[in-house]
Motif scaffolding. Structure first.
Motif, short mmCIF file in Angstrom:
data_model
loop_
_atom_site.label_atom_id
_atom_site.label_comp_id
_atom_site.label_asym_id
_atom_site.label_seq_id
_atom_site.Cartn_x
_atom_site.Cartn_y
_atom_site.Cartn_z
N UNK A 185 0.85 -1.19 0.00
CA UNK A 185 0.00 0.00 0.00
C UNK A 185 0.89 1.24 0.00
N UNK A 186 0.42 2.29 -0.66
CA UNK A 186 1.13 3.58 -0.60
C UNK A 186 0.14 4.66 -0.98
N UNK A 187 0.00 5.69 -0.15
CA UNK A 187 -1.05 6.68 -0.39
C UNK A 187 -0.53 8.03 -0.88
N UNK A 188 0.78 8.28 -0.80
CA UNK A 188 1.28 9.56 -1.26
C UNK A 188 2.56 9.96 -0.56
N UNK A 189 2.94 11.22 -0.75
CA UNK A 189 4.23 11.69 -0.28
C UNK A 189 4.05 13.02 0.46
N UNK A 190 5.05 13.36 1.30
CA UNK A 190 5.05 14.59 2.10
C UNK A 190 3.76 14.70 2.91
N UNK A 191 3.44 13.61 3.63
CA UNK A 191 2.26 13.57 4.49
C UNK A 191 2.67 13.98 5.90
N UNK A 192 2.07 15.04 6.40
CA UNK A 192 2.39 15.52 7.74
C UNK A 192 1.23 15.31 8.72
N UNK A 193 0.07 14.96 8.21
CA UNK A 193 -1.09 14.66 9.06
C UNK A 193 -1.11 13.16 9.33
N UNK A 194 -0.75 12.76 10.55
CA UNK A 194 -0.67 11.34 10.86
C UNK A 194 -2.02 10.65 10.82
N UNK A 195 -3.10 11.41 10.82
CA UNK A 195 -4.42 10.79 10.68
C UNK A 195 -4.58 10.08 9.34
N UNK A 221 3.19 -7.28 5.18
CA UNK A 221 2.36 -6.11 4.91
C UNK A 221 3.29 -4.93 4.71
N UNK A 222 3.31 -4.38 3.49
CA UNK A 222 4.18 -3.25 3.16
C UNK A 222 3.32 -2.00 3.12
N UNK A 223 3.56 -1.07 4.06
CA UNK A 223 2.73 0.12 4.21
C UNK A 223 3.25 1.31 3.41
N UNK A 224 4.28 1.11 2.60
CA UNK A 224 4.80 2.21 1.79
C UNK A 224 5.52 3.25 2.62
#
Length: 388
Positions: A185-195, A221-224
């Motif tokens: 899984x991978x949702x994106x980059x430069x994520x600062x909101x831990x929610x 399980x690879x969380x990206x």
């Protein structure tokens, strides 16, 4: 950046990338200790920075590698990464790149489509080589970041959709040379909101249960990756809070005892150890704007032009803005020499009064800086300096 750094640099040619290796090593140690607390595994995202010196530092700490091309796999191995710790992602793997992964018996291919799975299966069977598969599932989680670096929504090109998973399992079961080793899984980059990562955990729990209910007890399980950094005040948070990051996954992931948890971190590892150093060529004073024209441009650092990304700009060796008198500071559009209006590092940047020859530091450029540079306009080769 202080006066001692000017002395280190001397009269070297600019623009150059200055790498703080002690900070990199400290970051690697902090990240690894935080991950080890829960038995987690980190693969460094080679795409963030593939400078061989950087890669040797990372591999020496026992990290794995996250690659997105065949050449990244080959360079990773050459710089000390174990093939069994390499994962290979990307929506457009060529046949040759797939063979590089198969021949080196990498840990897993992060498979992004049914079509790709067919090709890996055919090549693995033809060459009688085991192909270990992690199915990349699109979790439809909004990363709340720039739309160019959001990867986990249904509208993005990445990952396998829910209705395709049964077909993928049939393909794997029908081919003795394919082995399902994980979910990715991978949702994106430069994520600062831990929610965002909390929402990812909840989606992963659902998918982990979905596979288990159908008889597939996947070991990995690879969380990206995607953990962001503080670009605004890099000195206040030179090393991101890896403890909070990994603790969140420990709290919200439902993991069976034997399952391994893997991450693919890049920016948070290397961004703050790198600085782009440039010289002021000209100060152009207009009616409404002052332009500080540097010898570095979008050819050395693409992110501001591509993503409208912010990087802190500083005059090396000068007093801070807070320490300066009002008549000692000015507003500048800090721009480069490239024949594009997008060649701009920042608008209305408050800096001490600048003059020709001043050294400028563009901070937090260790990730997606040098690696995205180009020779557009037939620019000179980049220079490097490593603080050891």
């Amino acid at each position: 950046m202080t006066q001692d750094i000017i002395q280190q640099l001397g009269e070297v040619q600019t623009p150059l990338y200055y790498y703080d290796l002690p900070l990199l090593r400290e970051t690697l140690t902090v990240a690894k200790n935080a991950a080890d607390r829960y038995g987690y595994h980190i693969h460094y995202a080679i795409k963030a920075n593939n400078n061989p010196r950087i890669l040797r530092e990372v591999s020496a700490q026992g990290f794995g590698a996250d690659c997105v091309s065949g050449l990244e796999i080959e360079r990773s191995i050459a710089e000390g990464f174990a093939p069994s710790d390499i994962v290979f992602a990307g929506v457009g793997k060529t046949d040759r790149e797939i063979l590089i992964g198969l021949e080196n018996q990498i840990m897993s291919f992060n498979v992004e489509s049914v079509q790709e799975l067919h090709v890996i299966g055919d090549l693995a069977k033809e060459h009688e080589l085991k192909g270990r598969i992690a199915l990349r599932i699109n979790p439809n989680v909004d990363a709340k970041t720039h739309h160019y670096i959001t990867t986990g929504l249904d509208e993005n090109k990445f990952g396998i959709m829910m209705h395709e998973l049964t077909n993928c399992l049939d393909i794997i079961n029908a081919n003795a040379y394919l082995e399902l080793v994980g979910l990715h899984f991978h949702v994106g980059s430069q994520i600062t909101d831990l929610n965002v990562f909390k929402r990812l955990c909840l989606k992963v729990n659902e998918w982990n249960a979905w596979f288990y209910e159908r008889g597939y007890d996947v070991p990995v399980l690879n969380l990206g990756g995607g953990l962001g950094i503080n670009y605004t005040e890099p000195d206040e948070e030179a090393i991101v809070n890896f403890n909070n990051f990994f603790y969140l996954f420990h709290e919200f992931l439902d993991v069976r005892a034997h399952q391994q948890i893997h991450f693919e971190l890049g920016r948070s590892i290397v961004a703050n150890c790198g600085t782009l150093v440039s010289r002021v060529l000209y100060i152009k004073e207009g009616l409404k704007k002052n332009f500080a024209i540097l010898d570095a441009g979008m050819t050395e650092l693409m992110r501001p032009a591509l993503y409208q990304a912010y990087h802190k700009v500083e005059l090396i060796g000068a007093k801070t803005i807070e320490e300066s008198e009002k008549n000692e500071i000015k507003h500048y559009d800090v721009v480069g020499p490239i024949c594009e209006s997008s060649d701009c590092f920042g608008k209305d940047v408050i800096l001490p009064v600048l003059k020709r020859g001043d050294l400028i530091a563009i901070r937090s450029t260790g990730a997606y800086g040098e690696v995205m540079s180009s020779r557009y306009n037939l620019r000179q080769e980049l220079q490097y300096f490593f603080k050891d």
